[in-house]
Structure formats: structure tokens, C-alpha cells
Design a protein around this motif. Structure first.
Motif, PDB file in Angstrom:
ATOM      1  N   ILE A   1       0.881  -1.169   0.000  1.00 32.39           N
ATOM      2  CA  ILE A   1       0.000   0.000   0.000  1.00 32.39           C
ATOM      3  C   ILE A   1       0.915   1.215   0.000  1.00 32.39           C
ATOM      4  N   GLU A   2       1.238   1.670  -1.200  1.00 34.31           N
ATOM      5  CA  GLU A   2       2.188   2.779  -1.287  1.00 34.31           C
ATOM      6  C   GLU A   2       1.568   3.929  -2.051  1.00 34.31           C
ATOM      7  N   TYR A   3       1.760   5.117  -1.565  1.00 34.32           N
ATOM      8  CA  TYR A   3       1.231   6.300  -2.249  1.00 34.32           C
ATOM      9  C   TYR A   3       2.325   7.344  -2.326  1.00 34.32           C
ATOM     10  N   SER A   4       2.212   8.190  -3.348  1.00 31.00           N
ATOM     11  CA  SER A   4       3.213   9.257  -3.439  1.00 31.00           C
ATOM     12  C   SER A   4       2.549  10.629  -3.332  1.00 31.00           C
ATOM     13  N   THR A   5       1.207  10.630  -3.229  1.00 29.04           N
ATOM     14  CA  THR A   5       0.512  11.909  -3.014  1.00 29.04           C
ATOM     15  C   THR A   5      -0.477  11.690  -1.861  1.00 29.04           C
ATOM     16  N   PRO A   6      -0.902  12.770  -1.216  1.00 27.95           N
ATOM     17  CA  PRO A   6      -1.820  12.597  -0.084  1.00 27.95           C
ATOM     18  C   PRO A   6      -3.171  12.035  -0.530  1.00 27.95           C
ATOM     19  N   ILE A   7      -3.672  11.071   0.204  1.00 31.61           N
ATOM     20  CA  ILE A   7      -4.985  10.477  -0.102  1.00 31.61           C
ATOM     21  C   ILE A   7      -5.723  10.136   1.210  1.00 31.61           C
ATOM     22  N   ILE A   8      -7.025   9.890   1.055  1.00 34.08           N
ATOM     23  CA  ILE A   8      -7.766   9.278   2.170  1.00 34.08           C
ATOM     24  C   ILE A   8      -8.108   7.876   1.699  1.00 34.08           C
ATOM     25  N   LEU A   9      -7.658   6.897   2.429  1.00 36.84           N
ATOM     26  CA  LEU A   9      -7.835   5.518   1.999  1.00 36.84           C
ATOM     27  C   LEU A   9      -9.207   4.992   2.432  1.00 36.84           C
TER      28      LEU A   9
ATOM     29  N   ALA B   1      -0.539  -1.547   9.237  1.00 32.14           N
ATOM     30  CA  ALA B   1       0.813  -1.250   9.714  1.00 32.14           C
ATOM     31  C   ALA B   1       1.698  -0.704   8.598  1.00 32.14           C
ATOM     32  N   GLN B   2       1.319  -0.990   7.334  1.00 38.80           N
ATOM     33  CA  GLN B   2       2.130  -0.506   6.204  1.00 38.80           C
ATOM     34  C   GLN B   2       1.873   0.964   5.880  1.00 38.80           C
ATOM     35  N   LEU B   3       0.777   1.525   6.394  1.00 39.08           N
ATOM     36  CA  LEU B   3       0.372   2.856   5.957  1.00 39.08           C
ATOM     37  C   LEU B   3       1.410   3.904   6.351  1.00 39.08           C
ATOM     38  N   ASP B   4       1.686   4.781   5.405  1.00 33.67           N
ATOM     39  CA  ASP B   4       2.644   5.851   5.676  1.00 33.67           C
ATOM     40  C   ASP B   4       1.856   7.142   5.935  1.00 33.67           C
ATOM     41  N   PRO B   5       1.876   7.604   7.195  1.00 31.55           N
ATOM     42  CA  PRO B   5       1.049   8.768   7.543  1.00 31.55           C
ATOM     43  C   PRO B   5       1.382  10.014   6.740  1.00 31.55           C
ATOM     44  N   SER B   6       2.585  10.061   6.079  1.00 36.44           N
ATOM     45  CA  SER B   6       2.850  11.281   5.314  1.00 36.44           C
ATOM     46  C   SER B   6       2.004  11.328   4.043  1.00 36.44           C
ATOM     47  N   PHE B   7       1.500  10.199   3.587  1.00 41.92           N
ATOM     48  CA  PHE B   7       0.616  10.230   2.406  1.00 41.92           C
ATOM     49  C   PHE B   7      -0.806   9.790   2.742  1.00 41.92           C
TER      50      PHE B   7
END
Ligand code: PEP
Ligand code: MG
Length: 835
Positions: free
Chosen positions: A421-429, A440-446
């Protein structure tokens, strides 16, 4: 408890009815539907097998009440009953009551614990009650009611209370349902009177007939054995506006989940209104971002031919071993991120994987010539369904854990890489649900926010989202209407999601986010400065650490010392005990990093949920009440003395070391531990090894220690309150058992009183008192702790900046008053409101 089944030709209709009923009953009863048929072209119809399955899924001997719409729904239900076990049929009742009004009334009555006959009566009263209400409005219609409300017998021993209705819409269905739930279980005849109209307070239909509007004065009267208690319950409910938010306060009647978050109960607030969806708030914070829809499922096996039992079994064992390795890494990563308790989720997954129950089922299937992937799919699906069908919310939420480990093993079996689960821009999942591993994989910066259709506040994804600081809303009905790329605003405190918001809404919320972020930035900038209240009461802010990486985080996060070094982490994940020398080096390294500031090292706190593979521990029925902490150390003198010697030597080198004994229950334990420390010191001195006795404190985490705190204070240099264990032992509620998480809360009056008693004993003995349980880092409690006279708060390094900032805004004087006010409150919900 009685369960309800709704049989309808239309799935949409049935789901709508159940949604309404669930909202009125806050998920207390089992509600299912068997509606529509599995034909996308022509979905209207009924299916007797589906009805049978629905009845079986909620069946209990208490009874099942079945509501049907029209025509073939009745026929299909009859057929379903023919297929049902004859013993069960006796407890299933098909009612002729109207499907919408009847289901709602019956659900409320069932949730209030009424008997099957009473629930059936309530369902039948629903229609005449409505007819009467509608007829009252359209006076020309006249409806004759053929039912009697409660027979009201005047009684000299009647107790009454009068309340003014403040609810804008009067006592409508939801407040009425709250009244029934509050009073139904009392052994008393209870009535409500509005003007000349007096009705049974245990009947939602009757209450609806009261026509109580805002400003009306309603009298609740009760007679019978439990009359006084019933009136008290009513009074409490009325003082809370019948659990309705009437606009004065944002907080509903709430539970605390013990992780510092408020719980409105499953689906309690889930509703869709004008472009706004509501769900259960699960992690605080506001997010504005485009939606990204995410799907996570266990991959499908190819159903190949079995290559022999031996081969299939070995393949499984290899995958299992690899999965366990992965889970251990994930647990370690979670600990490093400061979420020690959350790491337990992955440890629990390891235990689930190791469960012989799964193994036995796999063996049976492999013996029947099935390939391992197919066997695994069958076992996982079957087990997850058993959990999902359970009547306990807690067990239902564990279905997701089974699917998580199911997916983990299946990826390994099929040799597929995990979808990152990788993102390079901000999103709401947005997802139906996320497994703990996904979360646990979520990156709070995106990943700025998380919206889940499933899950409750105790689901592991919710807990992990909180630990990652990602705003989250769970149990959201209506995620299907969310579209990839659409902008939404979500508020993790109120649980509301605004779809395609107007520019002015976005601007308004952006200002709020910026204010929150600027506050956070300011807090971080000031993190390294000491924190004092505005009237100059300084509070020491220390860190809880386990590893050298934590020590770095503590220093950069602004810790003024270490309030709790959980030394057991040095002993875990290894095959033999660390030597005295390696312990000495570790303690010295931590102490010198803190350069003169206090470093409190807790001696080994093993046992309970933390076993050591190389230490002989006999299996215990109740390990949390067994040999753990200081008890275990005093029974394993060799292990304890090795640690004490390492600590004495490290203190000779770094005089900022202090030690602390965990789980002290008696005065004798403290005396014995101290005497061992003195023996070890003498031993080292005799061998001319540099040794110094440090300050010796104890953890106050057992009720017995609180009660004898004045005596313990004579032998201890300081107290540190372990609120995690103290809460579980005071409330007799396992801190890892989410089914009782509403009890495991620091806001429980009993817990706060225990903290206050400890602080008082420390003050009288002029010794320091700190808190090192999770509660120390929860800024909702900071003012109370300051007010109770706590000298030091020790927390996960990431919490330090915010807690210091909170302290800077407090006045010790106000905090003292507030703490006193809180100590007088009677209930968890009252405390949460005042905190
Ligand atoms: C506690 O019980 O509050 C505590 C800090 O100890 P642990 O969580 O390590 O048991
Ligand atoms: Mg503890």
C-alpha cells in the motif's frame, strides 16, 4: 437475547429496516435479513434456503422473531421452517406485525431484554400506536385502539421524578428507545405521564403515544421492588437528554476504549445526510484529500492436483515458518514506533498461526488428497465465518485477523509478492476493511485518513490507526457511494465525512488543520524545553524506552530523563539470558546517553503476557495473576542477582541510574528485593568490583500496593504508577481483552481514585511520584494528573511534545480544583465529559 430476521423481496428495503433498527439498539441484538435473490437482472424475490441460513445464523434458545413482507415471503419462510431442526422451530416465531414499525419496536424491546412474548406484543402494538399518532394530527380520522397500555395501579409506595424535555424533537423514537433500554430490566411498574396521558415506560409504542414535546414536563413514576433504582436510572438518562446530542455538547454518551478514544458503539451514529456520511470515530484528526479505494483479499488458489501429503505438508510448514518470521519483524517494527501494546496484535497472529486447531484441519484436508492452497482457503474461510457468526462483537472482529493471517500464508504458498500500500501523493484511503498488516504498512505522510466500512473502535485496524496518528472513521455505511479521486473532508472526532465539500467548507477545515499543525509545530519546537504550568509548577517529562533506538527518539523528542526502561526487552527474542557484562554495558550506555538526567531502569518484568523461552516457567491457568514481575525474580534468584549486579556496577559508573521493582504487592517483597540488592552490593565490594546502590523505587500497579502505599513509602525512594496494569487489576478486566475494554479505562472513577491515593501517600512521605503507564501520555488526563500532584510523567517519546504543550497552558490551581471535581464523579461517562 432475542434475535430478529427480516424477510423481504427487496434487499434494499430489508437493509434499510435493519439499519434503522441497529441505530435504535446500538448493535445490542442480532439483526439479519434474508432478502432478494442472487440474480442481478431480477433481484426481487425470496429464497427459503437464505431464510433458513439467516435464522440459523442468529438462532438462540431465547428466540428468533421473523418479520415478513408479503405473499411469497410468507411461503418461503414456511418452507425454511420445514427445513429447520424441529427443536429449533419451537423458538422461532413468524409475526404478522408490520415489517417496518414492527421490526423497530421489537428490536428495541429485545434489546431491553424483554421476553419473546413481550417482544411479540410490542411488535403488534406498533401499528395501532402509529395510527393513533397520525389520527391525532388529522383529527377527522378516528382510530379505535384495540390494545391496552399498562394497567396503572395507584400505589402508595410509588416513587416519582419530573423532568423537563429539552430535546428539540421531544421524546421521539430514539429517546423512547433509550428509555425502554434504561428501565426495562427493573422489577417495577414504571410509567411516564405527560399531562393526562400516562403510559407504560417499558413500551416504545406506548411512549410514542405520550406526544411529549420540547418544554413538556414528564413525570416518571415507579412502584415495585426496584422502583427507586428504576427512577434513578431514568433520572440519569433524562439528565443526559435521553442520550441525544441536543446541540449543547458535542460528546454523546460514551465509553472509553481504554486507548484514549471515545466509543459511540457500533453503527450508533452511522447515517447519511445531505452529502455527509457518518461513522464511528476511531482516531482523531481532520483530513482533506482525494479518495483512494483499496481492496484487500486473500488471493484465490488454482486448485491444482495434490503432489502428495508429505510435499503439501512441508510446503505449508515452510510457509508458516516464514509467516511467523514476518510477523515477528512487524511486531518489532511496531514496538520501535512506540506502540508496544499494538505489537501484541502481531504476537497474537503468531499464536493463531501456531494453533493446533488450524493444523488439525489442514491435516484432515491434506489426507483427503487436497492441495495445500485449497486446504488453506477452506480452513481460513471456515474459521473466519465461525468468528464472524459469533454473537460477540469482539469475536466477530477477530474474523479479520484470521483473514489477515490467511492472506499472509496464501501469498507465500502461491509465491506472490504482497501488494504494497504505497502512495506518493496525499490520499484518504477507503476500504471495506483493512487487515492489521495492511494498516501497519500505511505511511502517515501520504495516507491522511482512513475510512472503513467495517470494524468497530476496538478492531485492530482502528487501534493501529490511532498509534500511527492517522485520523480514522470506521463502521461507515455508504462507502460504496465514494468514488476514487473525489475530495472528502473527514473529521475523526465527530465521525463525519463530507463528500465533495463546497469551497468554503474546505477553507474552513483547512484553517482548522493549519491551526492544529501549527500547534504541533510549536510543540515540537519547544519539546526540548522544560514544561511548567502558568503558575510555575514544573512537571518532569520522561520517556518510556526499551531499546537504544528508543533512547535516541527520547533524546530528540525532548525527554528530560527515562521514567521507565523496560529491561525485559533485553531478555526477549534470544535463546539464552544476557550475561551480567552485556547487561552492564547496555544499562551504562543508556545512562550515559542521558548525561546526568535520571534513568529509571525497571528490573525484569517477565511473566503474564511476556514469557522467556530459556526460563523454566510452569504453565499457569491465570498467568496475569501468577508468577510475574518481582514474584518471578524472587523465585529465580540467579537471574535476578545477575541483573542486580549489572545495575549496581552501572550505577557506580553512572550515578543517574535509579532502579524500580515491578508488580510489588506486599511490603515483604520490597524488603526482600532490597535485601538481595544489598547482598549483591556486598558481594561486589568484597570482590573489589565498583558498585553503588542506586535510588530504589517501585511500580504501583496493583491495588494492594495502593492500599499500603503509606507503608511502602517508608522503604521506597519513589513511586511510579503503572496505570496499564493498575487499571486491569483494579477493574478485574484483562488489558488485552477488547470485550472488556470499556472497563480498561483510566477514566474509570476507581482508577482515578487509586492514582489519587498513591499521590497522597507519596506527598505525605515526601517522596516523588510519577506515572509511567500509557495514560501519562494521554493529554486528556494531563490536567488531572497535575492537579493530583504527580511530579513526573513518563511516556512514549512521540507523545512528549504535545503533553509538554498541554502543561504550559494549565494552571496548577485550576488543575487542583478540577482533579477534586473529577474525584467526586460517579461514572466513566461523567469523567470523560469533564476531562
Ligand atoms: C504499566 O503496567 O502501566 C506499565 C508501565 O508496565 P507494563 O505496561 O510494561 O506492564
Ligand atoms: Mg505493568
Amino acid at each position: 437475547m432475542i434475535s430478529i430476521v427480516v424477510v423481504s423481496h427487496s434487499l434494499k428495503l430489508a437493509v434499510g429496516i435493519l439499519e434503522l433498527a441497529a441505530q435504535m439498539t446500538h448493535g445490542k441484538i442480532k439483526l439479519v435479513c434474508a432478502a432478494g435473490v442472487d440474480d442481478p437482472e431480477n433481484p426481487i424475490g425470496t429464497d427459503s434456503v437464505a431464510i433458513l441460513e439467516a435464522i440459523e445464523s442468529v438462532y438462540s434458545e431465547d428466540g428468533v422473531l421473523v418479520f415478513v413482507d408479503i405473499g411469497s415471503a410468507i411461503l418461503s419462510t414456511d418452507m425454511a421452517l420445514e427445513l429447520l431442526d424441529a427443536e429449533k422451530v419451537k423458538n422461532v416465531h413468524v409475526t404478522a406485525a408490520p415489517i417496518v414499525e414492527g421490526t423497530i419496536s421489537a428490536s428495541v424491546a429485545a434489546a431491553a431484554g424483554l421476553s419473546l412474548n413481550e417482544v411479540i406484543d410490542e411488535s403488534h402494538l406498533a401499528l395501532p400506536s402509529k395510527q393513533k399518532q397520525v389520527a391525532e394530527k388529522n383529527r377527522e380520522e378516528s382510530v379505535v385502539l384495540d390494545f391496552k397500555t399498562t394497567e396503572i395501579i395507584p400505589n402508595r409506595n410509588t416513587v416519582s421524578v419530573t423532568t423537563e424535555v429539552k430535546n428539540p424533537h421531544g421524546i421521539h423514537a430514539r429517546p423512547a428507545s433509550a428509555i425502554v433500554s434504561a428501565v426495562a430490566s427493573f422489577d417495577a411498574v414504571i410509567t411516564l405521564k405527560n399531562g393526562n396521558n400516562e403510559v407504560n415506560a417499558k413500551s416504545i409504542n406506548s411512549i410514542a403515544l405520550l406526544g411529549a414535546k420540547k418544554g413538556d414536563r414528564v413525570v416518571c413514576s415507579a412502584s415495585g421492588n426496584e422502583a427507586a433504582a428504576a427512577i434513578k436510572a431514568f433520572e440519569l438518562l433524562a439528565s443526559n437528554n435521553f442520550n441525544e446530542d441536543i446541540g449543547q455538547s458535542k460528546e454523546p454518551l460514551i465509553n472509553d476504549d481504554g486507548n484514549g478514544y471515545l466509543n459511540r458503539g457500533w453503527g450508533g451514529e452511522s447515517k447519511n445526510i445531505d452529502g455527509c456520511i457518518k461513522g464511528v470515530p476511531a482516531s482523531k484528526g481532520i483530513a482533506i484529500a482525494p479518495i483512494s479505494l483499496f481492496q484487500t483479499t486473500m488471493p484465490k488458489p488454482s486448485h491444482r492436483k495434490s503432489l502428495g501429503i508429505e510435499f503439501e505438508r512441508t510446503t505449508f510448514l515452510k510457509a508458516k515458518e516464514k509467516a511467523i518470521e514476518g510477523l515477528k519483524l512487524l511486531a518489532a517494527k511496531t514496538v520501535k514506533e512506540g506502540a508496544t501494546n499494538q505489537a501484541e496484535i502481531f504476537n497474537a497472529h503468531i499464536q493463531m498461526l501456531d494453533d493446533p486447531f488450524l493444523d488439525n484441519q489442514i491435516s484432515d484436508l491434506l489426507n483427503s488428497d487436497i492441495d495445500i492452497e485449497t486446504a488453506w482457503e477452506i480452513v481460513v474461510t471456515r474459521t473466519a465465518k465461525a468468528y464472524a457468526d459469533s454473537s460477540s462483537d469482539y469475536m466477530q472482529e477477530r474474523a479479520n485477523d484470521i483473514l489477515d493471517i490467511g492472506k499472509r500464508i496464501m501469498l507465500l504458498l502461491l509465491d506472490i509478492d504482497e501488494v504494497k500500500i504505497e502512495y506518493s501523493t496525499p490520499i484518504i484511503l477507503v476500504a471495506d476493511d483493512l487487515t492489521p498488516s495492511d494498516t501497519a504498512q500505511l505511511d502517515p505522510s501520504f495516507v491522511k485518513g482512513l475510512i472503513l466500512a467495517k470494524g468497530g473502535h476496538t478492531s485492530h485496524s482502528a487501534i493501529l490507526a490511532r498509534s500511527l496518528g492517522i485520523p480514522a472513521i470506521v463502521g461507515v455505511n455508504g462507502t460504496k457511494s465514494l468514488v476514487n479521486g473525489d475530495i472528502v473532508i473527514m473529521d475523526g472526532i465527530t465521525g463525519s465525512i463530507m463528500l465533495n465539500p463546497a469551497k468554503e467548507d474546505i477553507d474552513g477545515y483547512r484553517i482548522q488543520i493549519e491551526a492544529d499543525e501549527s500547534e504541533k509545530r510549536q510543540a515540537i519546537q519547544l519539546a526540548k524545553q522544560a514544561a511548567s504550568t502558568i503558575d510555575e509548577q514544573s512537571i518532569d517529562i520522561y520517556a518510556n524506552v526499551a531499546t537504544l533506538k528508543d533512547v535516541d527518539d527520547a533524546l530528540s523528542g525532548g525527554a528530560e530523563g527515562i521514567g521507565l526502561l523496560r529491561s525485559e526487552f533485553l531478555f526477549m527474542d534470544r535463546s539464552e539470558m544476557p550475561s551480567e557484562e552485556s547487561q552492564f554495558e547496555f544499562y551504562s550506555e543508556v545512562a550515559s546517553a542521558f548525561n546526568g538526567q535520571p534513568v529509571i531502569i525497571r528490573t525484569l518484568d517477565i511473566g503474564g503476557d511476556k514469557p522467556l523461552s530459556y526460563l523454566q516457567q510452569t504453565e499457569e491457568d491465570n498467568p496475569f495473576l501468577g508468577s510475574r514481575g518481582i514474584r518471578l525474580c524472587l523465585n529465580n534468584k540467579m537471574v535476578f542477582e545477575t541483573q542486580l549486579k549489572a545495575l549496581l556496577r552501572a550505577t557506580a559508573k553512572n550515578s543517574n541510574i535509579e532502579i524500580m521493582f515491578p508488580m510489588i504487592a506486599t511490603f515483604e517483597e520490597l524488603k526482600e528485593a532490597k535485601s538481595l540488592l544489598n547482598d549483591c552490593h556486598r558481594d561486589l565490594v568484597a570482590k573489589e568490583v565498583a558498585s553503588k546502590i542506586p535510588k530504589v523505587g517501585i511500580m504501583i500497579e496493583l491495588p494492594s500496593a495502593v492500599v499500603i502505599a503509606d507503608q511502602l513509602a517508608k522503604e521506597a525512594d519513589f513511586f511510579s504508577i503503572g496505570t496499564n496494569d493498575l487499571t486491569q487489576y483494579v477493574m478485574a478486566a484483562d488489558r488485552g481483552n477488547e470485550a472488556v475494554s470499556y472497563l480498561v479505562s483510566g477514566a474509570q472513577p476507581a482508577v482515578l481514585k487509586m492514582i489519587s491515593m498513591t499521590a497522597e501517600a507519596a506527598r505525605k512521605a515526601s517522596i516523588r511520584v510519577g506515572i509511567c503507564g500509557e495514560l501519562a501520555g494521554d493529554d486528556r488526563f494531563t490536567e488531572t494528573f497535575v492537579g493530583l500532584g504527580i511530579d513526573e510523567l513518563s511516556m512514549s517519546p512521540i507523545r512528549i511534545a504535545e503533553v509538554k504543550q498541554t502543561i504550559r497552558k494549565l494552571s496548577k490551581k485550576d488543575a487542583t480544583n478540577k482533579a477534586q471535581q473529577i474525584l467526586e464523579l460517579n461514572s466513566l461517562s461523567e469523567v470523560i465529559k469533564v476531562l
